[in-house]
Design an enzyme around this catalytic site. Structure first.
Site, PDB file in Angstrom:
ATOM      1  N   TYR A   1    -109.874  46.342 -69.108  1.00  0.00           N
ATOM      2  CA  TYR A   1    -108.471  46.110 -68.732  1.00  0.00           C
ATOM      3  C   TYR A   1    -107.514  46.916 -69.597  1.00  0.00           C
ATOM      4  O   TYR A   1    -107.678  47.019 -70.813  1.00  0.00           O
ATOM      5  CB  TYR A   1    -108.112  44.619 -68.849  1.00  0.00           C
ATOM      6  CG  TYR A   1    -106.661  44.359 -68.470  1.00  0.00           C
ATOM      7  CD1 TYR A   1    -106.292  44.232 -67.140  1.00  0.00           C
ATOM      8  CD2 TYR A   1    -105.658  44.308 -69.432  1.00  0.00           C
ATOM      9  CE1 TYR A   1    -104.965  44.036 -66.773  1.00  0.00           C
ATOM     10  CE2 TYR A   1    -104.325  44.112 -69.075  1.00  0.00           C
ATOM     11  CZ  TYR A   1    -103.989  43.982 -67.742  1.00  0.00           C
ATOM     12  OH  TYR A   1    -102.678  43.808 -67.386  1.00  0.00           O
TER      13      TYR A   1
ATOM     14  N   ASN B   1     -78.726  56.266 -31.325  1.00  0.00           N
ATOM     15  CA  ASN B   1     -79.758  56.894 -32.157  1.00  0.00           C
ATOM     16  C   ASN B   1     -80.979  55.994 -32.365  1.00  0.00           C
ATOM     17  O   ASN B   1     -80.836  54.793 -32.548  1.00  0.00           O
ATOM     18  CB  ASN B   1     -79.167  57.249 -33.524  1.00  0.00           C
ATOM     19  CG  ASN B   1     -78.021  58.235 -33.404  1.00  0.00           C
ATOM     20  OD1 ASN B   1     -78.032  59.107 -32.540  1.00  0.00           O
ATOM     21  ND2 ASN B   1     -77.023  58.086 -34.261  1.00  0.00           N
TER      22      ASN B   1
ATOM     23  N   GLU C   1     -87.022  56.247 -36.565  1.00  0.00           N
ATOM     24  CA  GLU C   1     -86.918  57.217 -37.670  1.00  0.00           C
ATOM     25  C   GLU C   1     -87.314  56.578 -39.001  1.00  0.00           C
ATOM     26  O   GLU C   1     -87.960  57.202 -39.835  1.00  0.00           O
ATOM     27  CB  GLU C   1     -85.487  57.770 -37.749  1.00  0.00           C
ATOM     28  CG  GLU C   1     -85.176  58.706 -36.598  1.00  0.00           C
ATOM     29  CD  GLU C   1     -83.692  59.033 -36.469  1.00  0.00           C
ATOM     30  OE1 GLU C   1     -83.386  60.120 -35.975  1.00  0.00           O
ATOM     31  OE2 GLU C   1     -82.847  58.211 -36.870  1.00  0.00           O
TER      32      GLU C   1
ATOM     33  N   THR D   1    -100.379  70.256 -26.112  1.00  0.00           N
ATOM     34  CA  THR D   1    -100.999  70.680 -27.369  1.00  0.00           C
ATOM     35  C   THR D   1    -100.012  71.695 -27.938  1.00  0.00           C
ATOM     36  O   THR D   1     -99.354  72.417 -27.176  1.00  0.00           O
ATOM     37  CB  THR D   1    -102.387  71.331 -27.180  1.00  0.00           C
ATOM     38  OG1 THR D   1    -102.225  72.494 -26.386  1.00  0.00           O
ATOM     39  CG2 THR D   1    -103.376  70.385 -26.502  1.00  0.00           C
ATOM     40  N   HIS D   2     -99.869  71.726 -29.228  1.00  0.00           N
ATOM     41  CA  HIS D   2     -98.874  72.605 -29.887  1.00  0.00           C
ATOM     42  C   HIS D   2     -97.472  72.371 -29.334  1.00  0.00           C
ATOM     43  O   HIS D   2     -96.652  73.285 -29.305  1.00  0.00           O
ATOM     44  CB  HIS D   2     -99.233  74.091 -29.724  1.00  0.00           C
ATOM     45  CG  HIS D   2    -100.654  74.409 -30.042  1.00  0.00           C
ATOM     46  ND1 HIS D   2    -101.076  74.783 -31.301  1.00  0.00           N
ATOM     47  CD2 HIS D   2    -101.769  74.384 -29.267  1.00  0.00           C
ATOM     48  CE1 HIS D   2    -102.389  74.991 -31.277  1.00  0.00           C
ATOM     49  NE2 HIS D   2    -102.838  74.749 -30.058  1.00  0.00           N
TER      50      HIS D   2
ATOM     51  N   LYS E   1     -99.273  46.115 -58.548  1.00  0.00           N
ATOM     52  CA  LYS E   1     -98.781  45.101 -57.623  1.00  0.00           C
ATOM     53  C   LYS E   1     -97.553  45.544 -56.822  1.00  0.00           C
ATOM     54  O   LYS E   1     -97.478  45.297 -55.622  1.00  0.00           O
ATOM     55  CB  LYS E   1     -98.489  43.799 -58.386  1.00  0.00           C
ATOM     56  CG  LYS E   1     -99.786  43.067 -58.730  1.00  0.00           C
ATOM     57  CD  LYS E   1     -99.602  41.902 -59.639  1.00  0.00           C
ATOM     58  CE  LYS E   1     -99.651  42.227 -61.105  1.00  0.00           C
ATOM     59  NZ  LYS E   1    -100.767  43.048 -61.579  1.00  0.00           N
TER      60      LYS E   1
ATOM     61  N   LYS F   1     -73.005  58.445 -29.258  1.00  0.00           N
ATOM     62  CA  LYS F   1     -74.356  58.451 -29.813  1.00  0.00           C
ATOM     63  C   LYS F   1     -75.096  57.117 -29.675  1.00  0.00           C
ATOM     64  O   LYS F   1     -74.532  56.058 -29.874  1.00  0.00           O
ATOM     65  CB  LYS F   1     -74.325  58.835 -31.309  1.00  0.00           C
ATOM     66  CG  LYS F   1     -73.942  60.258 -31.590  1.00  0.00           C
ATOM     67  CD  LYS F   1     -74.852  61.283 -30.927  1.00  0.00           C
ATOM     68  CE  LYS F   1     -76.239  61.315 -31.481  1.00  0.00           C
ATOM     69  NZ  LYS F   1     -76.322  61.863 -32.817  1.00  0.00           N
TER      70      LYS F   1
ATOM     71  N   GLN G   1    -101.134  46.584 -64.585  1.00  0.00           N
ATOM     72  CA  GLN G   1    -100.084  45.677 -64.116  1.00  0.00           C
ATOM     73  C   GLN G   1     -99.249  46.334 -63.012  1.00  0.00           C
ATOM     74  O   GLN G   1     -98.624  45.660 -62.199  1.00  0.00           O
ATOM     75  CB  GLN G   1     -99.199  45.310 -65.309  1.00  0.00           C
ATOM     76  CG  GLN G   1     -98.040  44.417 -65.001  1.00  0.00           C
ATOM     77  CD  GLN G   1     -97.439  43.841 -66.272  1.00  0.00           C
ATOM     78  OE1 GLN G   1     -98.046  43.022 -66.936  1.00  0.00           O
ATOM     79  NE2 GLN G   1     -96.267  44.314 -66.636  1.00  0.00           N
TER      80      GLN G   1
ATOM     81  N   ASN H   1    -106.980  38.468 -67.572  1.00  0.00           N
ATOM     82  CA  ASN H   1    -107.571  39.684 -66.987  1.00  0.00           C
ATOM     83  C   ASN H   1    -108.408  39.388 -65.742  1.00  0.00           C
ATOM     84  O   ASN H   1    -108.483  40.205 -64.827  1.00  0.00           O
ATOM     85  CB  ASN H   1    -108.445  40.409 -68.024  1.00  0.00           C
ATOM     86  CG  ASN H   1    -107.633  40.858 -69.218  1.00  0.00           C
ATOM     87  OD1 ASN H   1    -106.403  40.696 -69.233  1.00  0.00           O
ATOM     88  ND2 ASN H   1    -108.295  41.411 -70.218  1.00  0.00           N
TER      89      ASN H   1
ATOM     90  N   SER I   1     -93.745  41.098 -66.054  1.00  0.00           N
ATOM     91  CA  SER I   1     -93.989  41.444 -64.643  1.00  0.00           C
ATOM     92  C   SER I   1     -93.621  40.313 -63.689  1.00  0.00           C
ATOM     93  O   SER I   1     -93.882  40.395 -62.495  1.00  0.00           O
ATOM     94  CB  SER I   1     -95.459  41.802 -64.445  1.00  0.00           C
ATOM     95  OG  SER I   1     -96.274  40.719 -64.864  1.00  0.00           O
TER      96      SER I   1
HETATM   97  N1  ARG Z   1     -99.760  40.647 -66.033  1.00  0.00           N
HETATM   98  C1  ARG Z   1    -100.967  41.383 -66.246  1.00  0.00           C
HETATM   99  C2  ARG Z   1    -101.289  42.249 -65.024  1.00  0.00           C
HETATM  100  O1  ARG Z   1    -100.718  42.069 -64.035  1.00  0.00           O
HETATM  101  C3  ARG Z   1    -102.123  40.491 -66.510  1.00  0.00           C
HETATM  102  C4  ARG Z   1    -102.104  40.018 -67.881  1.00  0.00           C
HETATM  103  C5  ARG Z   1    -103.128  40.592 -68.714  1.00  0.00           C
HETATM  104  N2  ARG Z   1    -102.496  40.935 -69.916  1.00  0.00           N
HETATM  105  C6  ARG Z   1    -103.128  41.138 -71.079  1.00  0.00           C
HETATM  106  N3  ARG Z   1    -102.371  41.415 -72.083  1.00  0.00           N
HETATM  107  N4  ARG Z   1    -104.402  41.094 -71.193  1.00  0.00           N
HETATM  108  O2  ARG Z   1    -102.141  43.103 -65.087  1.00  0.00           O
END
Ligand code: ARG
Length: 459
Positions: A324, A292, A297, A156-157, A332, A290, A329, A111, A24
């Protein structure tokens, strides 16, 4: 693949496909400075708990500070082969200070580290977004202030409804964004301190030490983030805080999208209420004439991605057993994506608003539509004790006759007007069919006045 934080129990090498699929670092490298902060705090805790000696703690601490400096200078090169940011930072420390670095991970787990990192990211970015909301609101107030006397048809509408003041209309968005800011700060208040959770079961280190170390690093700042973790299983299992922020950003994106849509409609040839500055528009490769509103948008369009990010994390979490799981993962990318889009949108929209020109003449033309004053006329009859349903019927008939006979109500004579109600005459119509009179007659709102105060949450 770079050195892993695990491997002892394996007798075979990881398949390169698995390494590629599970890593990651391409996404979570953004958490580097937060990961270093977690390690700085953890170093202090280990020393306090007697798990590392003071000289060892100093070496680790200074090594981490060096890495942080490099990160801050923008010169740090991430090892894109590392499994994740935690691994990358650990390996970097080892490169710097040698084997002592191996003690840093005593009594902790990625974790809990990852929860700390994301929460700290949310606190930082939450505060950045809050400042941008404040700038946006100030700009909206500026627009309201410089167009105080403009009255436009309210819809309205998407049909003419009643006249309203432009400042009142546009300030509705400031109110919406103010609530977004409150929602954001409220979500941030719930971010409790995650260190001390271990992999799931907690660690042998006394919880108070985590709290004290955090207080020290943060120089006594007050934030729930510094409380001792109450339930380590909850801490490592949940990502509700990510969902709350994504939800807040989804609502905020919806508000910005609606404002964008208003501006798009107002800038059409049919409306011509506003002119968006050339600097915020784009052209066509084929049609030379044009201009725009692509920025607006895209603000409307990105809402789809932001909603998608929320749904993606909600769905990813819904079937996970505690605690966990690696699925987590994947929280993010959507979080980072929504944060980036919202920041970009707030910055560009704030600038665009500043450049918008109001075309008062075109707006005023629309105010000649007599139907805009129909409700005021019905209210007038109600003040003469005509039952409102009857008043509604009378004015409805007047509008219908005006349309079918193609004669303006203002041009009807007293005799014609009296056939609808003896309370109606030319003078009454002249008084009531007036945009200023109409907007000034509305007394139901309290907070028309500027400015709006935004609370800012800072770390
Ligand atoms: N990279 C992982 C995450 O973003 C955290 C690592 C935990 N990995 C594990 N094998 N316990 O969630």
């Amino acid at each position: 693949m770079a050195k892993k934080l695990w491997g002892g129990r394996f007798s075979k090498k990881t398949d390169p496909l698995v390494e590629e699929f599970t890593k990651s670092i391409d996404v979570d490298y953004k958490l580097a400075k937060h990961d270093i902060m977690a390690s700085l705090i953890h170093t202090k805790i280990l020393a306090k708990a007697g798990l590392i000696s003071c000289p060892e703690a100093k070496i680790i601490y200074n090594g981490l500070v060096d890495i942080k400096k490099k990160l801050d200078s923008g010169k740090f090169i991430f090892d894109k082969n590392a499994e994740d940011i935690h691994t990358a930072m650990q390996n970097e420390l080892e490169k710097k200070i040698g084997n002592i670095a191996l003690k840093l991970h005593t009594a902790r787990s990625r974790n809990e580290q990852v929860v700390f990192d994301i929460k700290r990211y949310c606190i930082f970015e939450g505060s950045n977004i809050d400042k941008l909301i404040e700038d946006f609101v100030r700009q909206v107030e500026g627009m309201a202030n410089s167009n105080k006397d403009v009255i436009l048809p309210g819809y309205t509408h998407m049909q003419h409804a009643q006249p309203i003041e432009f400042k009142y209309y546009i300030l509705a968005y400031a109110h919406m964004l103010k609530r977004d800011s409150c929602r954001l700060n409220d979500a941030l208040k719930r971010l409790t301190y995650p260190l001390g959770s271990g992999a799931l079961a907690g660690t042998s280190i006394v919880g108070k030490l985590y709290n004290e170390a955090a207080q020290k690093v943060y120089k006594g700042m007050q934030h729930p983030f510094f409380k001792v973790v109450e339930n380590t299983i909850d801490n490592n299992s949940d990502r509700d805080f990510v969902i709350e922020i994504l939800n807040t950003l989804a609502i905020l994106a919806m508000h910005l999208s609606r404002m964008a849509e208003d501006f798009i409609i107002w800038s059409t040839q049919e409306f011509g209420f506003i002119e968006i500055d050339d600097a915020f528009c784009t052209g066509s490769s084929l049609m030379p004439q044009k201009k725009n509103p692509d920025v607006l948008e895209l603000i409307r369009g990105y809402t789809g991605e932001i909603y998608g990010n929320l749904v993606s994390v909600l769905t990813m979490m819904k079937g996970l057993p505690l605690t966990y799981n690696r699925d987590m993962q994947l929280d993010k990318k959507p979080l980072f994506s929504s944060v980036k889009i919202i920041k970009d949108e707030l910055i560009i929209l704030t600038k665009l608003i500043k450049s918008v020109k109001i075309n008062k003449l075109n707006i005023e033309k629309q105010l000649n539509d007599e139907s805009l004053y129909a409700t005021d006329l019905a209210f007038y009859l109600a003040t003469k004790k005509v039952p409102f349903r009857e008043a509604h019927e009378i004015v409805g008939r007047m509008i219908k006759d005006s349309l079918t006979l193609n004669i303006k109500i203002k041009d009807m004579n007293d005799r014609e007007l009296k056939t609808y109600s003896h309370f109606i005459n030319k003078q009454v119509i002249r008084n009531i069919f007036n945009p200023k009179v109409s907007v000034n007659s509305k007394k139901s709102f309290s907070k028309r006045n500027l400015p709006i105060k935004i609370e800012v949450c800072q770390e």
